[in-house]
Design an enzyme around this catalytic site. Structure first.
Site, PDB file in Angstrom:
ATOM      1  N   GLU A 112     -13.934 -23.634   5.926  1.00  0.00           N
ATOM      2  CA  GLU A 112     -14.781 -22.830   6.802  1.00  0.00           C
ATOM      3  C   GLU A 112     -15.382 -23.677   7.915  1.00  0.00           C
ATOM      4  O   GLU A 112     -15.382 -23.290   9.091  1.00  0.00           O
ATOM      5  CB  GLU A 112     -15.921 -22.182   5.997  1.00  0.00           C
ATOM      6  CG  GLU A 112     -15.447 -21.329   4.840  1.00  0.00           C
ATOM      7  CD  GLU A 112     -15.438 -22.082   3.527  1.00  0.00           C
ATOM      8  OE1 GLU A 112     -15.943 -21.544   2.531  1.00  0.00           O
ATOM      9  OE2 GLU A 112     -14.910 -23.218   3.515  1.00  0.00           O
ATOM     10  N   LEU A 115       3.418 -39.667 -29.822  1.00  0.00           N
ATOM     11  CA  LEU A 115       2.474 -39.181 -28.819  1.00  0.00           C
ATOM     12  C   LEU A 115       2.437 -37.656 -28.785  1.00  0.00           C
ATOM     13  O   LEU A 115       1.363 -37.055 -28.680  1.00  0.00           O
ATOM     14  CB  LEU A 115       2.839 -39.736 -27.443  1.00  0.00           C
ATOM     15  CG  LEU A 115       1.739 -39.658 -26.386  1.00  0.00           C
ATOM     16  CD1 LEU A 115       0.531 -40.490 -26.794  1.00  0.00           C
ATOM     17  CD2 LEU A 115       2.250 -40.114 -25.033  1.00  0.00           C
TER      18      LEU A 115
END
Length: 360
Positions: free
Chosen positions: A55, A274
């Site tokens: 803006e 993992l």
């Protein structure tokens, strides 16, 4: 009052120019300023943390006389707080705009509330124009705001009997070329690709996203988790982006740091240890399981202990899509327990990849 034809066209354009900004700590936002007659006066977009918001970028291109009575069309509710920059809601008030039309509410507890501030100042504010498109544009950023961490995809490839490797540890290649190409496309759509030190030492992966022999234009940041040292000549150290190394196994800490670095989508590709750790910790938002029509037997399971001791504790998944890839099959799934929370808040993997394929 609903949006005018000129305002709808301006929002479409604002969504387009928002993509010029970087993905990261801040959302991609675009803005267009219209005259009272509906003519485009200026446009702006956010160029990254610390730079003017969309803006303000657009407002800066106009004189006070041009701004008086104008309409601001913005893809995200103007912010209501002072950070590195001032509140955009107040900037619009000070500029003298008469009307603000935005697509999506700001979800931030601190940054939200711009609508009330502008309406209290007498500005006509309209919300919700092309909200679905605005949501798709900043889906990753919204996910980070909702979860407080990046979106996590856990991927593995397995034989039909659930093995990630043969008994001697060899695993190249369980799946065929079509499945491997799909993995690279998904790597290229991620912000970071994560493995453990065990994978680095065993396979020496490059952790790049490739299209055949060529690198994809967008590369994920390589991330290595684990206490063991990564060799100085490891392939990951030659990655186009500097790798990140995290000693230990504090997954929440790793994700928090990645979030603070502006990383929004994380691709876990670090082998059974993992993958199991992320699943056991409840940190997987999406699962990609590539299943090949081969049998291996032996001990090398695709997943290890994920905290399930009885069938009642099974981690139930919802499969969003089954994708044939040559002779292989890909299951794109998400945790069933998160179905209600995530519905409509994260893009399915294939839509995300389609949207981002070829992005720089």
């Amino acid at each position: 009052m609903t949006a005018t034809a000129a305002e709808r066209a301006a929002m479409t354009h604002a969504l387009e120019i928002a993509r010029r900004g970087p993905r990261g700590l801040n959302p991609q936002v675009g803005a267009v300023i219209l005259s009272p007659a509906g003519d485009v006066l200026a446009e702006g977009w956010h160029r990254g943390a610390g730079t003017p918001h969309a803006e303000v970028d657009a407002l800066s291109k106009l004189t006070p006389d041009q701004l008086r009575g104008a309409t601001a069309v913005v893809t995200l509710e103007p912010c209501n707080h002072t950070g590195r920059t001032g509140p955009c809601a107040q900037a619009l008030i000070d500029a003298g705009v008469a009307r603000v039309l935005y697509a999506l509410d700001d979800p931030g507890a601190v940054s939200g509330g711009g609508t009330e501030r502008m309406r209290a100042a007498g500005i006509d504010v309209v919300a919700g124009e092309q909200a679905a498109s605005a949501h798709a544009l900043i889906d990753d950023w919204l996910t980070v705001q909702r979860l407080g961490r990046p979106h996590v995809t856990v991927k593995w490839a397995q034989s039909l009997d659930g093995r990630a490797a043969a008994a001697d540890g060899s695993s190249q290649w369980i799946t065929g070329p079509e499945a491997r190409a799909d993995v690279h496309r998904r790597r290229a759509a991620a912000d970071a690709i994560v493995v453990g030190t065990g994978t680095v030492l065993a396979d020496d992966p490059a952790l790049t996203a490739r299209d055949g022999a060529a690198l994809h234009p967008h590369q994920p940041v390589p991330v290595v988790i684990g206490a063991r040292e990564t060799p100085s000549d490891a392939a990951v150290r030659r990655h186009p982006l500097a790798p990140l190394f995290y000693p230990g196994h504090d997954l929440d800490g790793v994700l928090a740091d990645l979030r603070d670095r502006g990383i929004q989508r994380v691709f876990i590709e670090g082998g059974p240890t993992l993958a199991s750790a992320f699943l056991a910790a409840g940190l997987a938002d999406e699962v990609l399981a590539y299943v090949a029509p081969v049998l291996l037997g032996g001990p090398k399971l695709a997943l290890g202990d994920i905290g399930v001791t009885t069938i009642d504790e099974a981690r139930r998944l919802i499969v969003d899509r089954w994708l044939p890839l040559g002779a292989d099959l890909l299951a794109v799934a998400r945790p069933a327990g998160a179905a209600e929370d995530t519905a409509g808040s994260t893009l399915p993997a294939d839509e995300y990849i389609s949207r981002n394929e070829g992005a720089a």
